[in-house]
Write an enzyme that holds these catalytic residues in place. Structure first.
Site, PDB file in Angstrom:
ATOM      1  CG  HIS A  44     -72.443 -43.607  82.943  1.00 29.87           C
ATOM      2  ND1 HIS A  44     -71.093 -43.312  83.740  1.00 29.87           N
ATOM      3  CD2 HIS A  44     -72.339 -45.084  83.634  1.00 29.87           C
ATOM      4  CE1 HIS A  44     -70.448 -44.696  83.252  1.00 29.87           C
ATOM      5  NE2 HIS A  44     -71.489 -45.554  83.590  1.00 29.87           N
ATOM      6  CG  ASP A  97     -67.355 -48.343  92.141  1.00 35.20           C
ATOM      7  OD1 ASP A  97     -68.016 -48.733  91.980  1.00 35.20           O
ATOM      8  OD2 ASP A  97     -66.476 -47.208  91.367  1.00 35.20           O
ATOM      9  NE  ARG A 154     -68.452 -55.257  91.078  1.00 36.80           N
ATOM     10  CZ  ARG A 154     -68.990 -54.731  90.877  1.00 36.80           C
ATOM     11  NH1 ARG A 154     -69.174 -53.006  90.676  1.00 36.80           N
ATOM     12  NH2 ARG A 154     -70.389 -54.794  89.525  1.00 36.80           N
ATOM     13  CB  SER A 198     -70.293 -49.843  91.102  1.00 36.76           C
ATOM     14  OG  SER A 198     -69.258 -49.248  90.239  1.00 36.76           O
ATOM     15  CE  LYS A 212     -68.377 -45.587  88.887  1.00 36.39           C
ATOM     16  NZ  LYS A 212     -67.107 -46.734  88.911  1.00 36.39           N
TER      17      LYS A 212
HETATM   18  N1  URA Z   1     -69.047 -49.238  85.121  1.00 40.39           N
HETATM   19  C1  URA Z   1     -68.542 -49.154  86.420  1.00 40.39           C
HETATM   20  O1  URA Z   1     -69.321 -47.852  87.147  1.00 40.39           O
HETATM   21  N2  URA Z   1     -69.338 -49.944  87.579  1.00 40.39           N
HETATM   22  C2  URA Z   1     -69.424 -51.435  86.889  1.00 40.39           C
HETATM   23  O2  URA Z   1     -69.509 -52.143  88.068  1.00 40.39           O
HETATM   24  C3  URA Z   1     -69.639 -51.883  85.774  1.00 40.39           C
HETATM   25  C4  URA Z   1     -68.508 -51.203  84.683  1.00 40.39           C
END
Ligand code: URA
Length: 436
Positions: free
Chosen positions: A82, A161, A168, A183, A187
């Site tokens: 990622h 999320d 947010r 977050s 994932k």
């Molecule tokens: N990428 C994400 O998936 N979440 C965040 O909070 C910031 C960047």
């Protein structure tokens, strides 16, 4: 449970129990907790942070809000990767074949681009027919046959999320390390990969503006992985300048292909072999990063992993031949060359602004609903720290849109020509579970 009590506890820096955290997340997802309450909760986290056990519970509660995948029946080791998002970041398209070449399968969920940053799914869709919307069975089948499969992130994955991020975004609470870490990791943990490599970008074009906060975020994510018995490594990399020469969609797939055929830009190669090397060390294919990088460099030079990119795109219904005949398939109405006004060493005043320029050329979307022009984008004929003579082309813009003068002006404003090269490091720090 009483929300006022919970928020007071967080406000007064007391640790929340797992029951309290699960209750907050569940109530938010099923709308019994209102946005204004959750916004106050996020702000309390922004100020007071979270303990590692609170972060672990928060992450788990978010994962529980959606579906998870199992990789039963997929043979061998599985890796995931990622990146927190960068301009010109096509690393996954090079990393995946490199890792698969050494027998470690790459099982990944990817997203689309929004705003200045591109998304892997959009890039791959420049091969007509390619789809990331495949069933779990198909995903596993491709992993077993090709060794790489990438699925689109659907709305069933961590819906908490999605809802939380939207809140947010409008309440000034994106830049909170516990919230970013949970977050991202929620994932990642949806797919049971044996190893995860995270590329945490740092610099003007990234969430993390300095090394201290990038290290704190990295450690938080490694700790979440540890709680979930996952082997997470992090590389913190510089995002003050774009990565590689290509910014866009098809143009980035082409650069990935060229890189796999031994013709890649130096910075992109360094980043890809480091990410792939760390993954191969995590999976015990090589004993150390140095050895892994030597072997990976050989693979880039003998082109022996390139076919895996083509095969994986084909397995997900994509027509890769368009990339092989790039000029014919991705021509644009306008090709605008931006020339150097003096001689010196090139740099760009903002990687982010280059991303926005690419978006305005048609390669990205300002809102989720917009469509993408796969042929639009930017090619950096001279990239960071390369010497340019007055009148030489620094970058070429490809677009089907007619605002040529505006694009020219914007591009020219982004070019800095310095008397000396600035030797900034690309890979700033590597962290593993031993560092937390
Ligand atoms: N990428 C994400 O998936 N979440 C965040 O909070 C910031 C960047």
């Amino acid at each position: 449970m009483n929300f006022a009590e919970i928020i007071n506890k967080k406000k007064n820096k007391k640790e929340l129990t797992s029951q309290e955290i699960f209750w907050v997340v569940n109530s938010f997802v099923n709308n019994t907790l209102k946005d204004y309450q959750m916004a106050a909760f996020n702000m309390a986290i922004w100020f007071n942070g979270m303990s590692s056990s609170e972060i672990a519970n928060f992450t788990q509660a978010m994962i529980n809000s959606g579906i998870t995948y199992n990789l039963d029946g997929v043979k061998g080791l599985k890796a995931d990767k990622h990146s927190t998002g960068g301009i010109g970041d096509k690393t996954s398209l090079i990393f995946s074949p490199l890792v698969a070449k050494f027998g470690v399968k790459v099982a990944k969920l990817s997203g689309r681009g929004l705003g200045q940053t591109g998304g892997t799914i959009d890039k791959l869709e420049s091969c007509p027919g390619w789809t990331g919307e495949i069933s779990e069975e198909k995903f596993k089948e491709i992993l077993n046959t090709v060794g790489i499969s990438i699925m689109s992130q659907s709305s069933d994955i961590v819906p908490a999320d999605k809802k939380l991020y939207a809140l947010r975004d409008v309440t000034g609470t994106v830049d909170s390390i516990p919230l970013i870490a949970s977050s991202i990791m929620s994932k990642k943990l949806v797919i049971p990969a044996d190893s995860i490599i995270l590329d945490v970008k740092m610099g003007s074009g990234a969430f993390m503006k300095d090394l201290k906060s990038a290290i704190a975020l990295s450690k938080a994510m490694i700790a979440i992985g540890k709680e979930h018995k996952r082997n997470v490594s992090v590389m913190i990399t510089n995002m003050d300048q774009p990565l590689g020469r290509a910014i866009g969609n098809a143009i980035e797939v082409k650069e990935a292909w060229d890189t796999l055929n031994g013709k890649g830009p130096k910075d992109l190669i360094e980043l890809c072999i480091t990410a792939a090397g760390l993954t191969l060390v995590q999976n015990k294919v090589f004993k150390d990063l140095k050895t892994a990088k030597i072997e990976l460099t050989k693979v880039l030079n003998d082109n022996s992993a390139a076919h895996l990119l083509r095969d994986f795109i084909g397995a997900q219904n994509g027509d890769f031949s368009v990339i092989l005949d790039y000029e014919k398939n991705f021509s644009t109405k306008h090709v605008i060359e931006i020339k150097a006004k003096k001689e010196g060493y090139v740099a760009f005043s903002s990687a982010d602004e280059l991303g926005y320029l690419s978006m305005h050329l048609g390669a990205g979307r300002a809102t989720k609903e917009e469509s993408i022009d796969f042929a639009a984008g930017i090619y950096l004929n001279k990239t960071t720290n390369e010497f340019v003579k007055k009148g030489e082309t620094v970058m070429t813009l490809y677009t089907n849109r007619d605002s040529i003068e505006e694009f020219q002006q914007k591009a020219q404003d982004l070019i800095l020509i310095n008397d000396n090269a600035h030797n900034e490091k690309l890979i700033l720090k590597l962290l593993t579970v031993d560092d937390i």
